[in-house]
Write an enzyme that holds these catalytic residues in place. Structure first.
Site, PDB file in Angstrom:
ATOM      1  N   TYR A 141      30.640 -23.685  26.651  1.00 16.59           N
ATOM      2  CA  TYR A 141      29.555 -22.807  26.215  1.00 16.59           C
ATOM      3  C   TYR A 141      29.773 -22.458  24.753  1.00 16.59           C
ATOM      4  O   TYR A 141      30.730 -21.769  24.410  1.00 16.59           O
ATOM      5  CB  TYR A 141      29.543 -21.556  27.094  1.00 16.59           C
ATOM      6  CG  TYR A 141      28.387 -20.612  26.905  1.00 16.59           C
ATOM      7  CD1 TYR A 141      27.286 -20.927  26.127  1.00 16.59           C
ATOM      8  CD2 TYR A 141      28.400 -19.375  27.537  1.00 16.59           C
ATOM      9  CE1 TYR A 141      26.227 -20.047  25.972  1.00 16.59           C
ATOM     10  CE2 TYR A 141      27.344 -18.477  27.401  1.00 16.59           C
ATOM     11  CZ  TYR A 141      26.263 -18.816  26.610  1.00 16.59           C
ATOM     12  OH  TYR A 141      25.220 -17.935  26.464  1.00 16.59           O
ATOM     13  N   LYS A 169      26.760 -26.100  27.256  1.00 15.31           N
ATOM     14  CA  LYS A 169      25.643 -25.165  27.154  1.00 15.31           C
ATOM     15  C   LYS A 169      25.562 -24.784  25.687  1.00 15.31           C
ATOM     16  O   LYS A 169      26.450 -24.105  25.165  1.00 15.31           O
ATOM     17  CB  LYS A 169      25.865 -23.934  28.034  1.00 15.31           C
ATOM     18  CG  LYS A 169      24.749 -22.896  27.922  1.00 15.31           C
ATOM     19  CD  LYS A 169      25.024 -21.663  28.773  1.00 15.31           C
ATOM     20  CE  LYS A 169      23.917 -20.625  28.593  1.00 15.31           C
ATOM     21  NZ  LYS A 169      24.192 -19.367  29.360  1.00 15.31           N
ATOM     22  N   VAL A 209      20.214 -24.115  30.704  1.00 14.98           N
ATOM     23  CA  VAL A 209      20.811 -23.017  31.454  1.00 14.98           C
ATOM     24  C   VAL A 209      20.074 -21.769  30.987  1.00 14.98           C
ATOM     25  O   VAL A 209      20.321 -21.274  29.884  1.00 14.98           O
ATOM     26  CB  VAL A 209      22.323 -22.883  31.198  1.00 14.98           C
ATOM     27  CG1 VAL A 209      22.896 -21.748  32.047  1.00 14.98           C
ATOM     28  CG2 VAL A 209      23.041 -24.198  31.516  1.00 14.98           C
TER      29      VAL A 209
END
Length: 298
Positions: A141, A169, A209
């Site tokens: 992320y 992400k 996401v």
């Protein structure tokens, strides 16, 4: 569930909020019901539990493991369940990864260590240590406006060589950097910024996401599928239609407005935990307007 290396966690993923009861305690039954709603009605292929949207800074390690187990039991036979395990302490992150694995998670979401702002050598060591300690596939992320540290393109190139680091992400908002990473690695990119989903798809991303996807999952998934089949005009129309909520859900902390919307719809959400505060009447009124503009009236 069949595994697709091109999009290892499907197309549409929601970072699920964590339902609490009115006294602030964990609503485990509510979490199971909300997960089922996100799968059955919002068409999600996977869910992230214990992300920032799930108020992970204010839930205990035991609560995190309980949540993952409850969601896996509720929907884990139909979709993948990823557990957010990132902290600024590598040892603690590994402990959370082990807890998520015990609870039945199918994958991990691993954010860049925050606040301490380690150099890229430390970021790389952190990611690889967790990957070595776990048996689960990992989505990294990248959200530097929260963590204080971006994941450098060269760091992505190096850590992508680990077999368990499979996805990203991306909330960095740098299409050029994302393009280079996708060009040079096999990492699957998911937009971590709802409004950037279509732009990232155009340079090779595979999905999102999301946060607004608690409410507009079907339209978001239709947008992704339209782009994939070459119907760019439909994808662009849906992007523009959904834009008021892609952005409006973040007029304040996304968790606050998402919970307000779910509560309004009679779905499990409950209050937020401090230091977050529940939505004001003015914020709720603006949220209703944003939802209506996106075709998702509360």
């Amino acid at each position: 569930m069949t595994y697709d290396a091109h999009r290892p966690f499907g197309r549409l993923i929601t970072a699920m909020v964590t339902p609490f009861r009115q006294d602030g305690s964990l609503d485990v039954d509510g979490a199971a019901k909300l997960a089922a709603y996100l799968v059955d009605e919002q068409r999600n292929d996977a869910l992230v539990i214990n992300g920032t949207a799930g108020e992970s800074p204010t839930t205990t390690d035991a609560e995190k493991e309980t949540l993952v187990r409850a969601v896996v039991e509720a929907v884990g036979d139909r979709v993948q369940v990823l557990a957010g395990v990132g902290t600024f302490d590598t040892h603690h992150t590994i402990e959370l990864a082990h807890g998520a694995q015990r609870a039945g998670a199918h994958g991990l979401l691993l954010v860049t260590p925050y606040y301490s702002r380690p150099p890229q050598a430390g970021v790389e060591r952190h990611f690889l240590a967790v990957a070595q300690a776990s048996e689960l596939p990992i989505m990294l992320y990248d959200i530097p406006h929260r963590t204080g540290t971006a994941i450098a393109t060269d760091t992505f190139r190096r850590v992508a060589e680990h077999e368990r680091i499979v996805a990203v992400k991306d909330a960095k908002g740098d299409l050029t950097a994302a393009s280079w990473v996708m060009r040079d690695t096999g990492l699957a990119f998911y937009s971590g910024d709802d409004a950037n989903t279509l732009p990232l798809l155009s340079v090779g991303a595979v999905g999102v996401v999301g946060t607004s996807t608690h409410l507009i999952g079907p339209g978001t998934k239709e947008m992704i599928e339209a782009y994939e089949r070459g119907d760019v005009a439909t994808a662009l129309r849906l992007h523009r239609q959904l834009l008021p909520l892609f952005t409006g859900i973040f007029r304040t902390a996304g968790t606050i407005l998402t919970k307000a919307a779910l509560n309004t719809r009679g779905l499990p959400a409950g209050p937020v935990r401090a230091p977050l505060v529940d939505a004001t009447e003015a914020e709720l009124a603006q949220l209703r307007a944003d939802c209506a503009a996106a075709g998702a009236a509360l």
